[in-house]
Structures are given as C-alpha cells and as structure tokens.
Design a protein around this motif. Structure first.
Motif, short mmCIF file in Angstrom:
data_model
loop_
_atom_site.label_atom_id
_atom_site.label_comp_id
_atom_site.label_asym_id
_atom_site.label_seq_id
_atom_site.Cartn_x
_atom_site.Cartn_y
_atom_site.Cartn_z
N GLN A 1 -4.45 -3.15 8.39
CA GLN A 1 -4.86 -3.57 7.05
C GLN A 1 -6.34 -3.27 6.86
OE1 GLN A 1 -3.46 -7.47 5.85
NE2 GLN A 1 -5.29 -7.84 4.67
N GLY A 2 -6.66 -2.63 5.75
CA GLY A 2 -8.06 -2.38 5.45
C GLY A 2 -8.72 -1.44 6.43
N ASP B 1 -15.67 -8.05 7.62
CA ASP B 1 -14.42 -8.79 7.41
C ASP B 1 -14.40 -10.02 8.29
OD1 ASP B 1 -11.85 -9.70 7.00
OD2 ASP B 1 -10.91 -7.74 7.23
N LYS C 1 -8.20 -3.95 10.43
CA LYS C 1 -7.61 -5.21 10.87
C LYS C 1 -6.17 -5.01 11.28
CE LYS C 1 -6.49 -9.54 8.48
NZ LYS C 1 -6.81 -10.28 7.24
N ASP D 1 0.84 -1.20 0.00
CA ASP D 1 0.00 0.00 0.00
C ASP D 1 0.87 1.25 0.00
OD1 ASP D 1 -2.40 -1.48 2.31
OD2 ASP D 1 -2.16 -1.68 0.15
#
Lengths: 113, 115
Positions: free
Chosen positions: A96-97, B56, A100, A29
């Motif tokens: 992450q995202g 998620d 997360k 990223d």
C-alpha cells in the motif's frame, strides 16, 4: 483500503507432496503490487516475491511457483516436491502506498518427513 | 554482511513503564519500517522512515507510541505507559529505498511482555 485473506490457517503434508497456499486480495487501486514472505521457525521474515498487477505471467523459482489471477483477485503460491525445510509460516499481502506492507493472517505450513 | 539487528531481543516490563526498542538497519538502506506481530492482530505496519523523516505514521496505535530515526540509520521505537495489550513482537525492517519497495529485510524482532 486493501485487505488480504489467507483462508488456510494451517496445512500439513508429507514430504515430497506438492502444496498450494491460497491468497485472495481486495484493493481499489488499478495498479498494485503483491508479495509473499516466509517466516521460518527462527522468526525472521524472508522476502520471496513481489509481483505487479500489470504482469499476470506465472513466476517459477526452483520448486516455488506463483499463480496470479487478476480475474479472481488471487495470488497463490505452490511448492513442488515439498521438503521439511519448507516448514514455515507464509504470508501474502498487498503493498500500500508503495511502501507499506499489508499482510494476510498467514498460513502455517508443516512438512512431515 | 550484517543484517538488520534489534535490541533487546526480549523485554519484560511492568504496566505503566516506558520502553525503548532499537533497530539497526542494513548499512546503506535508506528506508526503515516498524511492524508489530501479535497473535490477535497478526502483522501490523506501524511506521515508515525514508531517511530521517517519517512520511507514514498511520499505523501507530496511539499517542503512547513514537519513533525516531537519526543520521539516516538507527531507529528507536518508544512506548510510553505500556499496557498489557502492547505485548507483542516488534519487528524492524529496512530496504534500499523506493526503487526496491516491497523487498524488505527484517530483523529478528524484540519480544515485549507487559506484566
């Protein structure tokens, strides 16, 4: 996928010494966020810091400081004048995202009196 | 000023049994997370809830694992037909929501032992 390496499994120092915990990350990223958490012997993880990739300024909070170097993909954590209460497992990682947490394996820090 | 609470604190079960682990997040926290901590695998993300929905679920290890959240508050992680490799500490965390991402408040965990 992101990956985080904390090469130091265990560190042991004498009280009042300075100690640096290393953290190297991998991400594809262009914008990303890094973090550190502390897990004292009681077991509950405690948030220490979140840093975004735009900001390479070092951060200082009392005896704690963080050095973010994008060129080497590192986000190291230094405790100055360590104290016995700093004994804990320290985790760094990548977010992450946006939600997360991807953790490194952790560094167990022992401060001896 | 309660933090995240989890129950039970310890659970010993026999292989093949189902278990339910409960998490009570901090009041007002819209985001809730489950992680697993084991010696071999370290800290692993399992699932994330925003409100009652789970955008998620990528970390759930198998279809034996499921989780739900009701009323935007309490969450239950269910493991069916437990296996010995499920033995770990299961951690729950909550956060205020997307604006505070990364800053999660963790509970004390449930230590699961599968015999």
């Amino acid at each position: 996928a992101q990956k985080v390496t904390q090469a130091q499994t265990e560190i042991s120092v004498v009280e009042k010494e300075d100690v640096t915990l290393d953290c190297v990350y991998e991400t594809r990223d262009t914008t990303y966020y890094l973090f550190w958490y502390k897990q004292p012997p009681s077991g509950e993880l405690v948030f220490l810091i979140r840093r975004n990739s735009f900001d390479e300024q070092n951060e200082i909070s009392g005896r704690y400081s963080w050095n973010f170097q994008k060129s080497t993909s590192s986000f190291n954590f230094t405790i100055t004048a360590s104290q016995v209460v700093d004994s804990a497992v320290y985790f760094c990682g990548v977010i992450q995202g946006a939600q997360k947490l991807v953790f490194g394996q952790g560094t167990r820090l022992t401060i001896n009196p | 000023g309660a933090g995240v609470s989890q129950s039970p604190s310890n659970k010993v079960t026999e292989k093949g049994k189902d278990v339910e682990l409960r998490c009570d997040p901090i009041s007002g926290h819209t985001a809730l997370y489950w992680y697993r901590q084991s010696l071999g695998q370290g800290l692993e993300f399992l699932i994330y809830f925003q409100g009652n929905s789970a955008p998620d679920k990528s970390g759930l290890p198998s279809d034996r694992f499921s989780a739900e959240r009701t009323g935007g508050s309490v969450s239950t992680l269910t493991i069916q037909r437990t296996q010995q490799e499920d033995s770990a500490v299961y951690l729950c965390a909550s956060s205020l929501g997307p604006e505070k991402f990364g800053e999660q408040f963790f509970g004390p965990g449930t230590r699961l032992t599968v015999l």
